[in-house]
Structure formats: C-alpha cells, structure tokens
Design a protein around this motif. Structure first.
Motif, PDB file in Angstrom:
ATOM      1  N   CYS A  32     -33.121  43.356  -6.723  1.00  0.00           N
ATOM      2  CA  CYS A  32     -33.545  43.086  -8.105  1.00  0.00           C
ATOM      3  C   CYS A  32     -32.513  43.630  -9.085  1.00  0.00           C
ATOM      4  O   CYS A  32     -32.131  42.962 -10.063  1.00  0.00           O
ATOM      5  N   ALA A  33     -32.063  44.862  -8.837  1.00  0.00           N
ATOM      6  CA  ALA A  33     -31.076  45.482  -9.727  1.00  0.00           C
ATOM      7  C   ALA A  33     -29.782  44.693  -9.732  1.00  0.00           C
ATOM      8  O   ALA A  33     -29.165  44.497 -10.798  1.00  0.00           O
ATOM      9  N   VAL A  34     -29.356  44.211  -8.558  1.00  0.00           N
ATOM     10  CA  VAL A  34     -28.130  43.405  -8.489  1.00  0.00           C
ATOM     11  C   VAL A  34     -28.282  42.140  -9.328  1.00  0.00           C
ATOM     12  O   VAL A  34     -27.361  41.748 -10.062  1.00  0.00           O
ATOM     13  N   TYR A  35     -29.428  41.504  -9.214  1.00  0.00           N
ATOM     14  CA  TYR A  35     -29.642  40.278 -10.002  1.00  0.00           C
ATOM     15  C   TYR A  35     -29.540  40.559 -11.499  1.00  0.00           C
ATOM     16  O   TYR A  35     -28.846  39.848 -12.237  1.00  0.00           O
ATOM     17  N   PHE A  36     -30.219  41.588 -11.966  1.00  0.00           N
ATOM     18  CA  PHE A  36     -30.210  41.880 -13.401  1.00  0.00           C
ATOM     19  C   PHE A  36     -28.828  42.327 -13.877  1.00  0.00           C
ATOM     20  O   PHE A  36     -28.440  42.047 -15.015  1.00  0.00           O
ATOM     21  N   LEU A  37     -28.068  43.001 -13.022  1.00  0.00           N
ATOM     22  CA  LEU A  37     -26.735  43.437 -13.405  1.00  0.00           C
ATOM     23  C   LEU A  37     -25.752  42.267 -13.479  1.00  0.00           C
ATOM     24  O   LEU A  37     -24.853  42.252 -14.335  1.00  0.00           O
ATOM     25  N   LEU A  38     -25.912  41.299 -12.580  1.00  0.00           N
ATOM     26  CA  LEU A  38     -24.963  40.186 -12.521  1.00  0.00           C
ATOM     27  C   LEU A  38     -25.351  39.014 -13.413  1.00  0.00           C
ATOM     28  O   LEU A  38     -24.493  38.193 -13.751  1.00  0.00           O
ATOM     29  N   TRP A  39     -26.630  38.925 -13.782  1.00  0.00           N
ATOM     30  CA  TRP A  39     -27.050  37.766 -14.575  1.00  0.00           C
ATOM     31  C   TRP A  39     -26.515  37.856 -15.997  1.00  0.00           C
ATOM     32  O   TRP A  39     -26.483  38.932 -16.608  1.00  0.00           O
ATOM     33  N   SER A  40     -26.106  36.707 -16.513  1.00  0.00           N
ATOM     34  CA  SER A  40     -25.644  36.598 -17.892  1.00  0.00           C
ATOM     35  C   SER A  40     -26.044  35.232 -18.410  1.00  0.00           C
ATOM     36  O   SER A  40     -26.008  34.238 -17.657  1.00  0.00           O
ATOM     37  N   PRO A  41     -26.438  35.127 -19.695  1.00  0.00           N
ATOM     38  CA  PRO A  41     -26.818  33.807 -20.226  1.00  0.00           C
ATOM     39  C   PRO A  41     -25.672  32.812 -20.193  1.00  0.00           C
ATOM     40  O   PRO A  41     -25.907  31.596 -20.277  1.00  0.00           O
ATOM     41  N   GLU A  42     -24.437  33.298 -20.056  1.00  0.00           N
ATOM     42  CA  GLU A  42     -23.291  32.395 -20.003  1.00  0.00           C
ATOM     43  C   GLU A  42     -23.013  31.889 -18.590  1.00  0.00           C
ATOM     44  O   GLU A  42     -22.137  31.038 -18.394  1.00  0.00           O
ATOM     45  N   ASN A  43     -23.715  32.417 -17.597  1.00  0.00           N
ATOM     46  CA  ASN A  43     -23.471  32.004 -16.214  1.00  0.00           C
ATOM     47  C   ASN A  43     -23.772  30.521 -16.024  1.00  0.00           C
ATOM     48  O   ASN A  43     -24.803  30.013 -16.487  1.00  0.00           O
ATOM     49  N   GLN A  44     -22.890  29.837 -15.314  1.00  0.00           N
ATOM     50  CA  GLN A  44     -23.125  28.444 -14.961  1.00  0.00           C
ATOM     51  C   GLN A  44     -23.964  28.376 -13.681  1.00  0.00           C
ATOM     52  O   GLN A  44     -23.837  29.251 -12.808  1.00  0.00           O
ATOM     53  N   PRO A  45     -24.836  27.379 -13.555  1.00  0.00           N
ATOM     54  CA  PRO A  45     -25.621  27.243 -12.327  1.00  0.00           C
ATOM     55  C   PRO A  45     -24.723  27.153 -11.097  1.00  0.00           C
ATOM     56  O   PRO A  45     -23.727  26.421 -11.105  1.00  0.00           O
ATOM     57  N   SER A  46     -25.078  27.895 -10.075  1.00  0.00           N
ATOM     58  CA  SER A  46     -24.298  27.876  -8.842  1.00  0.00           C
ATOM     59  C   SER A  46     -25.193  28.296  -7.690  1.00  0.00           C
ATOM     60  O   SER A  46     -26.233  28.937  -7.882  1.00  0.00           O
ATOM     61  N   TRP A  47     -24.760  27.944  -6.483  1.00  0.00           N
ATOM     62  CA  TRP A  47     -25.532  28.336  -5.304  1.00  0.00           C
ATOM     63  C   TRP A  47     -25.475  29.841  -5.079  1.00  0.00           C
ATOM     64  O   TRP A  47     -26.424  30.424  -4.552  1.00  0.00           O
ATOM     65  N   VAL A  48     -24.362  30.461  -5.481  1.00  0.00           N
ATOM     66  CA  VAL A  48     -24.279  31.915  -5.366  1.00  0.00           C
ATOM     67  C   VAL A  48     -25.316  32.575  -6.287  1.00  0.00           C
ATOM     68  O   VAL A  48     -26.034  33.497  -5.901  1.00  0.00           O
ATOM     69  N   GLY A  49     -25.400  32.078  -7.525  1.00  0.00           N
ATOM     70  CA  GLY A  49     -26.395  32.597  -8.455  1.00  0.00           C
ATOM     71  C   GLY A  49     -27.809  32.378  -7.952  1.00  0.00           C
ATOM     72  O   GLY A  49     -28.679  33.247  -8.104  1.00  0.00           O
ATOM     73  N   ALA A  50     -28.044  31.198  -7.357  1.00  0.00           N
ATOM     74  CA  ALA A  50     -29.376  30.914  -6.818  1.00  0.00           C
ATOM     75  C   ALA A  50     -29.725  31.867  -5.683  1.00  0.00           C
ATOM     76  O   ALA A  50     -30.855  32.355  -5.585  1.00  0.00           O
ATOM     77  N   LEU A  51     -28.745  32.149  -4.817  1.00  0.00           N
ATOM     78  CA  LEU A  51     -28.995  33.063  -3.704  1.00  0.00           C
ATOM     79  C   LEU A  51     -29.308  34.464  -4.204  1.00  0.00           C
ATOM     80  O   LEU A  51     -30.247  35.117  -3.722  1.00  0.00           O
TER      81      LEU A  51
END
Length: 226
Positions: A32-51
C-alpha cells in the motif's frame, strides 16, 4: 445460503488475535505504501501501474490462501479479492471503466454469498435507503446516458452488500462501510465535481475495506468455537 453455518474443511493456522498476524500482514501495508509513494496524477496508464495498484489486494489473496486454506467463506473472499484486482486493473484505463465496474459487481456478489442472509436484520435497510437514494438521485443527474443503467445496477448490488456486511457485524461491518464510502467518493469525483485529494481518500478507504473484510475470515462463529 449462509456459509458461516457450513462445515469448514480447513482451520486457520493461527488466530487473528495472535501477535504474529501483524508480520503476515506487513507486506500488505508495505505494498500500500509503495502504491501511494509511486502514484502521481501525471502518471500515464500502464501495466506496471496496474500491477502496483493490485499488489495489496493480490497479497490478501495469498494471505488467506496461506493462513486459512480451507473453508467456503475464505474461498469466496479470495474470489472476491481476485475480481477486485481485475477491477482495479481496468480502472487504470478510463475507457475500461465499465469493465472495471462489472468486475467489482461480481466481487460484491461473492461477498454477498459469503456474508449470507442470517441474521436478516431488515431494519438496517431503512438507513441505507435514506442515505443512498438522495445521493444516487443527485448522481444520476450528472451521468452520461450510457452510464445510467450500469451504475444503477452496480449501486443496487453495492447497497445489498452493505446491508449484509452491516448485518454480519465485526470487521465485515466496517469493511462494507468503507467500501461504500470509497465508491461514493470515486463516483462523485468522476461524474459530479472534482474533490480535493479524492484519489487518496478513495484508495485509502478501499484498501482498508478490503483488509477488514479479509480479516473477517477469522471471526466466524465456528472458528471461535474451535
């Protein structure tokens, strides 16, 4: 069918009250912490982001499968979590929103099957209706025409899941409430008016809801008697 009344073929390897449960759950909080640290509103949709988004939910499947491999209740929760992970992946891409909503609808149906219909507690329906009808009435005014029927159907399934979660009590009650809150904030932010920090609120309440429901596998009456 109330799965809590069925014979459970497996027994948990430890009680939810034992101190080392926290060690088993620490990967969930880490992902959960990794997701919140890496997420950004500028992120483009990707399979890495989905994983990365799905990792906490997938870990809960592994957690239940490892520490409580048997029992129909646990298996239904695992199925619901897997459907939720599919929904999470779909929602990364806006064009797949309906597919994500369908996956979450199946997850809620599996939760309903797990929670069962006893105790019935029909009195809980009144506050749910009093809260949900005005909210969804306002929401429907802002929906695109092609979203009205799917979202109405999903809302009904979610409301029934909330009813059965509240009736079951324990961590299931709080998990169902947080799941409903997460979906309500998400829908309002998408279709009515952008909310400040909406994504953080949606995902924080969502992850909390899923772990609370997962932990309910250790709160069935049969397990307490064992």
């Amino acid at each position: 069918m109330d799965t809590r009344e069925e014979g459970l073929p497996g027994k948990p390897r430890f009680s939810a009250q034992q101190p080392h449960v926290g060690r088993w759950l620490s990967p969930f909080f880490l992902t959960c912490a990794v997701y919140f640290l890496l997420w950004s509103p500028e992120n483009q949709p990707s399979w890495v982001g989905a994983l990365i988004k799905c990792l906490p939910i997938l870990y809960l499947v592994v957690f239940l499968w490892t520490v409580y491999p048997g029992g129909s209740y646990s298996l239904l929760l695992q199925g619901a979590l897997l459907c939720s992970a599919v929904g999470d992946s779909c929602l990364v891409w806006p064009e797949a929103f309906l597919h994500g909503m369908a996956a979450f609808a199946v997850a809620h149906l599996l939760y309903l099957w797990a929670f069962g219909l006893t105790p019935l507690k029909p009195g809980l329906l009144l506050p749910i209706l009093l809260a949900s009808i005005p909210y969804y009435g306002l929401l429907l005014w802002h929906l695109p025409p092609d979203m009205v029927l799917p979202l109405t159907a999903y809302s009904l399934v979610l409301a029934v899941m909330l009813w059965r979660g509240l009736a079951r009590g324990g961590s299931t009650c709080w998990g169902a409430l947080l799941f409903t809150l997460s979906d309500a904030v998400l829908a309002w932010n998408l279709f009515v008016h952008p909310l400040p920090h909406a994504h953080l609120v949606v995902m924080a309440t969502y992850y909390a809801a899923q772990i609370l429901i997962a932990l309910s596998a250790f709160q069935s009456p049969r397990l307490k008697s064992n």
